[in-house]
Write a protein that holds these residues in place. Structure first.
Motif, mmCIF file in Angstrom:
data_model
loop_
_atom_site.group_PDB
_atom_site.id
_atom_site.type_symbol
_atom_site.label_atom_id
_atom_site.label_comp_id
_atom_site.label_asym_id
_atom_site.label_seq_id
_atom_site.Cartn_x
_atom_site.Cartn_y
_atom_site.Cartn_z
ATOM 1 N N GLN A 5 -6.300 12.880 2.214
ATOM 2 C CA GLN A 5 -5.190 11.945 2.182
ATOM 3 C C GLN A 5 -5.665 10.743 1.378
ATOM 4 O OE1 GLN A 5 -4.283 9.999 6.012
ATOM 5 N NE2 GLN A 5 -5.850 11.286 6.942
ATOM 6 N N ALA A 16 -9.673 10.848 4.758
ATOM 7 C CA ALA A 16 -9.008 9.811 3.958
ATOM 8 C C ALA A 16 -9.913 9.289 2.865
ATOM 9 C CB ALA A 16 -8.582 8.651 4.859
ATOM 10 N N HIS A 37 -3.524 1.201 8.051
ATOM 11 C CA HIS A 37 -3.216 2.634 8.118
ATOM 12 C C HIS A 37 -3.940 3.331 9.268
ATOM 13 C CE1 HIS A 37 -0.775 3.197 4.483
ATOM 14 N NE2 HIS A 37 -1.444 2.166 4.006
ATOM 15 N N THR A 40 0.843 -1.196 0.000
ATOM 16 C CA THR A 40 0.000 0.000 0.000
ATOM 17 C C THR A 40 0.878 1.245 0.000
ATOM 18 O OG1 THR A 40 -0.120 0.432 2.400
ATOM 19 C CG2 THR A 40 -1.540 -1.308 1.526
ATOM 20 N N VAL A 94 -5.135 6.823 -0.121
ATOM 21 C CA VAL A 94 -4.508 5.513 0.054
ATOM 22 C C VAL A 94 -4.853 4.658 -1.159
ATOM 23 C CG1 VAL A 94 -4.345 3.444 1.491
ATOM 24 C CG2 VAL A 94 -4.730 5.677 2.568
ATOM 25 N N ARG A 110 0.413 5.701 0.829
ATOM 26 C CA ARG A 110 -0.480 6.733 1.375
ATOM 27 C C ARG A 110 0.133 8.102 1.133
ATOM 28 N NH1 ARG A 110 -2.775 6.267 7.539
ATOM 29 N NH2 ARG A 110 -3.718 8.326 7.792
ATOM 30 N N ASP A 161 -0.521 11.868 2.322
ATOM 31 C CA ASP A 161 -1.371 12.499 3.326
ATOM 32 C C ASP A 161 -0.741 13.714 3.967
ATOM 33 O OD1 ASP A 161 0.528 10.928 4.811
ATOM 34 O OD2 ASP A 161 -0.757 11.105 6.560
#
Length: 307
Positions: free
Chosen positions: A56, A28, A94, A18, A58, A20, A22
């Motif tokens: 953010q 998210a 996360h 994964t 993901v 991210r 952010d």
């Protein structure tokens, strides 16, 4: 300042890659890709626009794609529920109790599954280029491939041009990187439809990344097998979805023609349906990624505060 983090998370004994993007405290969004597509299927322009808009973001490699683990499907078959469990594992990894879920194609079906069966994890839902998760496209495909007229009571099959391409593609070699890239690039060209320009450089970057990041390309077929398993959990009524829902669908989608998106929106109470003029079944047309991001941000802005 947005930061970028890469993280492996565990889902039922599998490791999922994964990443991210952010800024602390931003809402998210979980980006869920389609069949056999790793994280780069979400264009950088789309991700950047979401982050610039106060989110953010993901994204992750599905099982059987990219840097995530691959599965022996014959020994351990899985279904849409298994792919949805992966999405939950990404949220858990996360530290996210819930997120705005944005899914494309198969990812849109995963988003529906989560909104029905794990509503506490879905703040809002955006389903792109997909149809109702409980609909089986098999009969429509079979009729089309047999040269029979479509069943007027069913959703339409893919376009004749796309079906002809699949027949041709089955004859193409894909043993080398060059052959794989050429065959898949042509598939994305067909999926993009004929109305808008095809962003070949962007599609090539994605296809090359898919090849380079994936250890076993044959496992991509597992998503098709999982997607065809119409288990009871997929037949749950979409009227149960309470998350504010946006359905986006291209007017020139050759894989899932426009009625698929309309049918999905009709099943979800108070959902908003938006046609994307000229868009096919991909993001590989100039301007489309940022247009999609703008519609997502507009949707979230109506239902949740964005910083």
């Amino acid at each position: 300042m947005a930061t970028h983090t890469e993280l492996f998370v565990e889902s039922g004994g599998l490791r999922l890659w994964t990443e991210r993007f952010d800024s602390p405290g931003d809402p998210a969004v979980l980006l869920v890709m389609g069949t056999a597509a790793p994280a780069p299927g979400w264009p950088e322009d789309l991700v950047a626009a979401l982050v610039d808009g106060g989110l953010q973001a993901v994204r992750y490699d599905h099982r059987d794609t990219g840097r995530s683990d691959h599965v022996d499907f014959a020994a351990t078959p899985y279904s849409l529920a298994g792919l949805a469990a992966d999405a939950e594992a990404v949220l858990d990894g996360h530290g996210l109790a819930a997120a705005h879920v944005v899914g494309a194609s198969l990812g849109g079906a995963i988003g529906q599954w989560l909104a029905v069966h794990r509503p506490q994890r879905v703040l809002t839902l955006t389903a792109i280029m997909t149809g109702p998760m409980g609909h089986s496209p098999g009969p429509a495909w079979a009729r089309a491939l047999a040269g029979q007229a479509p069943d007027p009571s069913d959703l339409p099959p893919p376009s004749p041009r796309f079906l002809a391409h699949l027949t041709h593609r089955a004859t193409l070699p894909q043993g080398t990187r060059e052959e794989y890239v050429a065959a898949n690039l042509e598939t994305w060209r067909i999926l993009g439809g004929e109305a808008l320009p095809f962003d070949e450089p962007a599609a090539r970057r994605f296809v090359e990344a898919s090849y380079d990041l994936t250890a076993d390309h044959s496992c991509a077929l597992n998503h098709d097998l999982a997607g065809r398993r119409l288990t009871d959990d997929r037949l749950a009524p979409l009227s149960a979805i309470q998350a504010p829902t946006l359905v986006l669908h291209g007017t020139e989608d050759p894989l899932r023609p426009l009625p698929h998106g309309r049918a999905l929106a009709a099943e979800i109470p108070e959902s908003l349906f938006r046609e994307i003029p000229g868009m096919g079944h991909s993001f590989f047309s100039p301007g489309i990624p940022r247009h999609i991001a703008a519609l997502v941000l507009e949707h979230l802005g109506r239902h949740a505060p964005l910083s």
